[in-house]
Design a protein around this motif. Structure first.
Motif, PDB file in Angstrom:
ATOM      1  N   GLU A  88       0.825  -1.215   0.000  1.00 54.53           N
ATOM      2  CA  GLU A  88       0.000   0.000   0.000  1.00 54.53           C
ATOM      3  C   GLU A  88       0.860   1.266   0.000  1.00 54.53           C
ATOM      4  O   GLU A  88       0.509   2.252  -0.655  1.00 54.53           O
ATOM      5  CB  GLU A  88      -0.906   0.016   1.239  1.00 54.53           C
ATOM      6  N   LEU A 123       0.910   4.425  -2.911  1.00 52.57           N
ATOM      7  CA  LEU A 123       0.371   5.668  -2.350  1.00 52.57           C
ATOM      8  C   LEU A 123       1.399   6.790  -2.480  1.00 52.57           C
ATOM      9  O   LEU A 123       1.064   7.907  -2.892  1.00 52.57           O
ATOM     10  CB  LEU A 123      -0.024   5.475  -0.883  1.00 52.57           C
ATOM     11  N   GLY A 139      -4.662   3.474   5.888  1.00 53.71           N
ATOM     12  CA  GLY A 139      -5.058   4.854   5.644  1.00 53.71           C
ATOM     13  C   GLY A 139      -3.907   5.811   5.411  1.00 53.71           C
ATOM     14  O   GLY A 139      -4.118   7.002   5.218  1.00 53.71           O
ATOM     15  N   GLY A 140      -2.666   5.299   5.424  1.00 56.97           N
ATOM     16  CA  GLY A 140      -1.525   6.171   5.177  1.00 56.97           C
ATOM     17  C   GLY A 140      -0.299   5.697   5.926  1.00 56.97           C
ATOM     18  O   GLY A 140      -0.288   4.630   6.539  1.00 56.97           O
ATOM     19  N   THR A 172      -4.222   8.401   2.672  1.00 61.25           N
ATOM     20  CA  THR A 172      -4.927   7.963   1.467  1.00 61.25           C
ATOM     21  C   THR A 172      -5.907   9.039   1.000  1.00 61.25           C
ATOM     22  O   THR A 172      -6.363   9.874   1.782  1.00 61.25           O
ATOM     23  CB  THR A 172      -5.690   6.652   1.701  1.00 61.25           C
ATOM     24  N   GLU A 173      -6.215   8.977  -0.270  1.00 65.94           N
ATOM     25  CA  GLU A 173      -7.111   9.961  -0.878  1.00 65.94           C
ATOM     26  C   GLU A 173      -8.440  10.053  -0.134  1.00 65.94           C
ATOM     27  O   GLU A 173      -8.975  11.144   0.051  1.00 65.94           O
ATOM     28  CB  GLU A 173      -7.356   9.601  -2.356  1.00 65.94           C
ATOM     29  N   ARG A 174      -8.980   8.934   0.309  1.00 71.54           N
ATOM     30  CA  ARG A 174     -10.284   8.949   0.969  1.00 71.54           C
ATOM     31  C   ARG A 174     -10.255   9.626   2.343  1.00 71.54           C
ATOM     32  O   ARG A 174     -11.296  10.026   2.856  1.00 71.54           O
ATOM     33  CB  ARG A 174     -10.852   7.537   1.083  1.00 71.54           C
TER      34      ARG A 174
END
Length: 192
Positions: A30, A34, A72-73, A122-124
């Motif tokens: 991930e 990213l 998430g990052g 993350t983008e979201r």
């Protein structure tokens, strides 16, 4: 005292559904894409090997972010002497890494400065104010581990985000060309 409750020795809940935990091998699937999505267009992408080398240099200072159990990052940090930073165009080489130069200091570590090298959500999850909260988490962690300062390189105009947290620009610091012409080295003292 830290603003975040401790979950384990190296993990913390930022809020009810956001966990910061040590980066693990399975996270790289991930992290690398990213990072590429975040930086390739601006010419600042380091690539997987350079990113992994930062983690190898300081695995206890690199974190993954989970939001409701999903990736998430990430946040990569490593000890670097104040006024120095990694070169984006090169992987860390322990023999050349300024963090490995064992100058005498009160903590006995290579550096009393922790450098926040890279932080991407993350983008979201963007637009929720997570980056400043993650840097506050890192500053609390650095303070608890006895670091005297924390530094970062602000890219793409992001210095306006970090200044309210206490980071101050140091225009006298010469940055590697890999950061581009508009990058700004910033640091802040970590008072007990």
């Amino acid at each position: 005292m830290s603003a975040y409750p401790t979950i384990t020795a190296h993990s913390a809940l930022i809020d009810d559904d956001l966990l910061v935990r040590p980066l693990t091998e399975h996270d790289w699937a991930e992290v690398v894409p990213l990072e590429a999505r975040a930086y390739t267009e601006s010419g600042l992408s380091e690539g997987g090997e350079a990113l992994r080398s930062r983690h190898r240099a300081a695995p206890d200072c690199c974190y993954a972010v989970e939001h409701k159990g999903e990736f998430g990052g990430y946040l990569l940090a490593l000890p670097y002497p104040l006024g120095h930073c990694p070169d984006l165009s090169r992987a860390e080489n322990r023999a050349e890494n300024p963090a490995e130069n064992r100058a005498e200091n009160p903590t006995g570590r290579a550096s009393t400065n922790l450098h926040a090298h890279d932080l991407v959500v993350t983008e979201r999850l963007r637009g929720r104010g997570l980056a400043p909260r993650l840097l506050t988490f890192l500053a609390d962690t650095a303070r608890a581990r006895g670091y005297a300062t924390i530094s970062l390189v602000a890219v793409r105009g992001s210095e306006v985000l970090w200044a309210p947290l206490g980071y101050r620009p140091h225009p006298e610091v010469r940055l590697p060309a890999s950061y581009g012409k508009q990058a700004v080295y910033m640091a802040m003292p970590l008072h007990p």
